[in-house]
Scaffold this motif. Structure first.
Motif, PDB file in Angstrom:
ATOM      1  N   LEU A 109       0.829  -1.205   0.000  1.00 21.50           N
ATOM      2  CA  LEU A 109       0.000   0.000   0.000  1.00 21.50           C
ATOM      3  C   LEU A 109       0.865   1.258   0.000  1.00 21.50           C
ATOM      4  O   LEU A 109       0.516   2.262  -0.632  1.00 21.50           O
ATOM      5  CB  LEU A 109      -0.935  -0.001   1.212  1.00 21.50           C
ATOM      6  N   ASP A 110       1.990   1.208   0.692  1.00 23.63           N
ATOM      7  CA  ASP A 110       2.886   2.355   0.737  1.00 23.63           C
ATOM      8  C   ASP A 110       3.471   2.639  -0.647  1.00 23.63           C
ATOM      9  O   ASP A 110       3.503   3.792  -1.101  1.00 23.63           O
ATOM     10  CB  ASP A 110       4.007   2.086   1.743  1.00 23.63           C
ATOM     11  N   ILE A 111       3.930   1.593  -1.329  1.00 19.80           N
ATOM     12  CA  ILE A 111       4.470   1.763  -2.681  1.00 19.80           C
ATOM     13  C   ILE A 111       3.400   2.326  -3.605  1.00 19.80           C
ATOM     14  O   ILE A 111       3.635   3.274  -4.375  1.00 19.80           O
ATOM     15  CB  ILE A 111       4.986   0.418  -3.222  1.00 19.80           C
ATOM     16  N   GLU A 112       2.202   1.769  -3.537  1.00 18.93           N
ATOM     17  CA  GLU A 112       1.104   2.210  -4.407  1.00 18.93           C
ATOM     18  C   GLU A 112       0.716   3.652  -4.117  1.00 18.93           C
ATOM     19  O   GLU A 112       0.307   4.390  -5.027  1.00 18.93           O
ATOM     20  CB  GLU A 112      -0.101   1.294  -4.214  1.00 18.93           C
ATOM     21  N   SER A 113       0.872   4.078  -2.872  1.00 23.39           N
ATOM     22  CA  SER A 113       0.473   5.439  -2.498  1.00 23.39           C
ATOM     23  C   SER A 113       1.368   6.488  -3.143  1.00 23.39           C
ATOM     24  O   SER A 113       1.036   7.679  -3.106  1.00 23.39           O
ATOM     25  CB  SER A 113       0.500   5.603  -0.971  1.00 23.39           C
ATOM     26  N   ALA A 114       2.482   6.071  -3.755  1.00 23.65           N
ATOM     27  CA  ALA A 114       3.345   7.024  -4.457  1.00 23.65           C
ATOM     28  C   ALA A 114       2.574   7.744  -5.560  1.00 23.65           C
ATOM     29  O   ALA A 114       2.875   8.886  -5.902  1.00 23.65           O
ATOM     30  CB  ALA A 114       4.557   6.303  -5.049  1.00 23.65           C
ATOM     31  N   HIS A 115       1.565   7.096  -6.119  1.00 20.11           N
ATOM     32  CA  HIS A 115       0.748   7.712  -7.163  1.00 20.11           C
ATOM     33  C   HIS A 115      -0.238   8.735  -6.605  1.00 20.11           C
ATOM     34  O   HIS A 115      -0.859   9.479  -7.368  1.00 20.11           O
ATOM     35  CB  HIS A 115      -0.053   6.642  -7.912  1.00 20.11           C
ATOM     36  N   PHE A 116      -0.396   8.773  -5.295  1.00 14.89           N
ATOM     37  CA  PHE A 116      -1.433   9.603  -4.690  1.00 14.89           C
ATOM     38  C   PHE A 116      -0.873  10.705  -3.802  1.00 14.89           C
ATOM     39  O   PHE A 116      -1.567  11.230  -2.947  1.00 14.89           O
ATOM     40  CB  PHE A 116      -2.387   8.738  -3.865  1.00 14.89           C
ATOM     41  N   GLY A 117       0.379  11.047  -3.974  1.00 19.19           N
ATOM     42  CA  GLY A 117       0.962  12.066  -3.116  1.00 19.19           C
ATOM     43  C   GLY A 117       2.125  12.766  -3.774  1.00 19.19           C
ATOM     44  O   GLY A 117       1.992  13.328  -4.852  1.00 19.19           O
ATOM     45  N   LEU A 118       3.282  12.660  -3.151  1.00 20.14           N
ATOM     46  CA  LEU A 118       4.447  13.409  -3.615  1.00 20.14           C
ATOM     47  C   LEU A 118       5.313  12.624  -4.585  1.00 20.14           C
ATOM     48  O   LEU A 118       6.391  13.084  -4.956  1.00 20.14           O
ATOM     49  CB  LEU A 118       5.286  13.848  -2.407  1.00 20.14           C
ATOM     50  N   GLY A 119       4.869  11.431  -4.976  1.00 21.09           N
ATOM     51  CA  GLY A 119       5.616  10.667  -5.969  1.00 21.09           C
ATOM     52  C   GLY A 119       6.579   9.656  -5.398  1.00 21.09           C
ATOM     53  O   GLY A 119       7.267   8.956  -6.145  1.00 21.09           O
ATOM     54  N   THR A 120       6.662   9.574  -4.087  1.00 19.01           N
ATOM     55  CA  THR A 120       7.529   8.581  -3.449  1.00 19.01           C
ATOM     56  C   THR A 120       6.771   7.919  -2.311  1.00 19.01           C
ATOM     57  O   THR A 120       5.878   8.534  -1.716  1.00 19.01           O
ATOM     58  CB  THR A 120       8.807   9.223  -2.870  1.00 19.01           C
ATOM     59  N   PRO A 121       7.112   6.672  -1.980  1.00 22.07           N
ATOM     60  CA  PRO A 121       6.472   6.027  -0.828  1.00 22.07           C
ATOM     61  C   PRO A 121       6.808   6.758   0.463  1.00 22.07           C
ATOM     62  O   PRO A 121       7.774   7.521   0.537  1.00 22.07           O
ATOM     63  CB  PRO A 121       7.069   4.610  -0.850  1.00 22.07           C
ATOM     64  N   PHE A 122       6.019   6.513   1.483  1.00 18.26           N
ATOM     65  CA  PHE A 122       6.219   7.150   2.787  1.00 18.26           C
ATOM     66  C   PHE A 122       7.372   6.495   3.548  1.00 18.26           C
ATOM     67  O   PHE A 122       8.201   7.164   4.129  1.00 18.26           O
ATOM     68  CB  PHE A 122       4.929   7.046   3.599  1.00 18.26           C
ATOM     69  N   LEU A 123       7.444   5.179   3.509  1.00 17.24           N
ATOM     70  CA  LEU A 123       8.436   4.445   4.292  1.00 17.24           C
ATOM     71  C   LEU A 123       9.353   3.600   3.420  1.00 17.24           C
ATOM     72  O   LEU A 123      10.571   3.616   3.566  1.00 17.24           O
ATOM     73  CB  LEU A 123       7.732   3.551   5.320  1.00 17.24           C
ATOM     74  N   PHE A 124       8.766   2.852   2.483  1.00 20.66           N
ATOM     75  CA  PHE A 124       9.557   1.913   1.682  1.00 20.66           C
ATOM     76  C   PHE A 124      10.166   2.659   0.491  1.00 20.66           C
ATOM     77  O   PHE A 124       9.817   2.439  -0.659  1.00 20.66           O
ATOM     78  CB  PHE A 124       8.687   0.751   1.212  1.00 20.66           C
ATOM     79  N   THR A 125      11.123   3.546   0.788  1.00 21.08           N
ATOM     80  CA  THR A 125      11.705   4.405  -0.233  1.00 21.08           C
ATOM     81  C   THR A 125      12.983   3.838  -0.835  1.00 21.08           C
ATOM     82  O   THR A 125      13.568   4.457  -1.717  1.00 21.08           O
ATOM     83  CB  THR A 125      12.026   5.784   0.367  1.00 21.08           C
ATOM     84  N   HIS A 126      13.422   2.676  -0.391  1.00 18.99           N
ATOM     85  CA  HIS A 126      14.726   2.172  -0.823  1.00 18.99           C
ATOM     86  C   HIS A 126      14.678   1.417  -2.143  1.00 18.99           C
ATOM     87  O   HIS A 126      15.706   1.138  -2.736  1.00 18.99           O
ATOM     88  CB  HIS A 126      15.297   1.238   0.245  1.00 18.99           C
TER      89      HIS A 126
END
Length: 379
Positions: A109-126
């Motif tokens: 869900l965090d990865i998918e949320s990249a499309h719904f915010g600032l373009g990057t995941p919240f936690l799983f950014t690596h």
């Protein structure tokens, strides 16, 4: 709480846009949510070693419930709260064991949320670092469905943030960063093409051992890979997609049609990646309008949610995009689908976008343009 909201959402063809306390199920859900918060507070005071895992499960249930209500800002607040708990638990409470599937769901869900915010995941950014690319060497041999699932999920987790970065860019912005973006695009495509090669070997050597359920899982994983490949190939194109790519869109759509013809079990809610991303690619980008219309109709036949994505939003956005392109090219427009249904979808889309402060940052719809288009059409 979740059951009541899901039942109401299902009855409304997955088109809820906000809480309505005039609905009995919504009142019941609110009561149950309040009870859940009370029990969580009591459990925290008990020093229960399972409290963090219980809290993560509750966060997940709240996320899903808010998504069913179309309240994306609230859903992401709960998601980020859960991710913070997850991060704290992993970093400072290493003795606490968390269910692996729960961690994977939050990561997805965090990865998918990249499309719904600032373009990057919240936690799983690596995902996407050179170390991650080298990690794929461990996945080179696939012998069973879990092996294929891990490989595809890893590639999706690398590709989704890149697509979320590229889709909102203008032609000028792409040109300014072209060398870097092109290099990354080609790297991701190469990894996906390598998967396709390895997947062919897997199908040759192991597919005969698969049961019906496993074959269905393999089929949908292949659709996800093919959809990402076409998305990656076109993500730096600003403007009309070249007609030369039409065969690839047709092939992707045909693969989805073939899968859906065999898929009798169609849930209204799943947290895994599914068919919506691939169908969105066809419905929104295919240079052949007739194929796009077929994809839109296919999406209509199965109202459901896949993680954060709601099929009704996909249909509405694809229709808006198609109508705008027809007007731009001077083609006459008549209602593409049932006029009453189109109005319901349009209203659902507008209500959903207006209720979210972040909708203008949703990478795949260009929220500002879409809202402006709706205003012009209404006027």
């Amino acid at each position: 709480m979740l059951a009541a909201l899901h039942e109401d959402s299902d009855a409304n063809e997955m088109r809820l846009s906000g809480e309505n306390l005039q609905r009995a199920r919504h009142r019941f859900a609110l009561q149950q949510a309040s009870r859940a918060c009370t029990h969580l507070s009591q459990r925290q005071a008990s020093n229960d070693p399972q409290y963090r895992e219980v809290m993560l499960v509750c966060c997940l249930l709240f996320v899903i419930s808010e998504l069913l209500l179309g309240r994306y800002d609230n859903a992401f607040q709960h998601l980020h709260s859960g991710l913070r708990v997850l991060k704290e638990t992993q970093h400072y409470h290493s003795t606490i064991s968390l269910d692996e599937s729960l961690v994977h769901i939050f990561g997805r869900l965090d990865i998918e949320s990249a499309h719904f915010g600032l373009g990057t995941p919240f936690l799983f950014t690596h995902f996407g670092t050179d170390d991650d690319v080298h990690t794929l060497d461990n996945f080179s041999i696939m012998r069973n469905v879990p092996d294929v699932h891990r490989r595809v999920t890893f590639l999706l987790n690398m590709g989704i943030p890149f697509l979320a970065r590229c889709w909102p860019l203008s032609a000028v912005e792409v040109a300014a960063e072209y060398d870097e973006l092109f290099q990354r695009q080609q790297q991701l495509l190469s990894l996906n093409y390598q998967f396709q090669h390895d997947f062919g070997i897997f199908c040759r050597d192991f597919s005969h051992n698969l049961c019906g359920r496993e074959q269905q899982a393999i089929d949908v994983l292949q659709l996800q890979s093919l959809g990402q490949i076409l998305s990656l190939k076109t993500c730096l194109i600003k403007g009309s997609v070249p007609a030369s790519l039409k065969p690839e869109y047709v092939a992707l759509f045909s693969a989805h049609q073939e899968f859906l013809a065999k898929c009798s079990d169609r849930p209204t809610l799943t947290l895994d990646y599914g068919v919506l991303p691939g169908l969105w690619v066809v419905a929104s980008q295919c240079p052949d309008y007739s194929i796009r219309l077929q994809a839109i109709h296919t999406l209509q036949t199965w109202p459901h949610c896949e993680g954060i994505i709601n099929s009704n939003l996909i249909v509405s956005m694809a229709l808006k995009k198609l109508k705008e392109e027809l007007r731009t090219h001077g083609h006459p427009y008549s209602s593409i689908i049932d006029a009453d249904m189109e109005e319901k979808l349009s209203r659902f889309l507008l209500d959903t976008l207006m209720s979210s402060q972040q909708s203008t940052n949703w990478s795949f719809i260009r929220g500002v343009d879409l809202l402006q288009r709706h205003s012009r059409v209404s006027a």
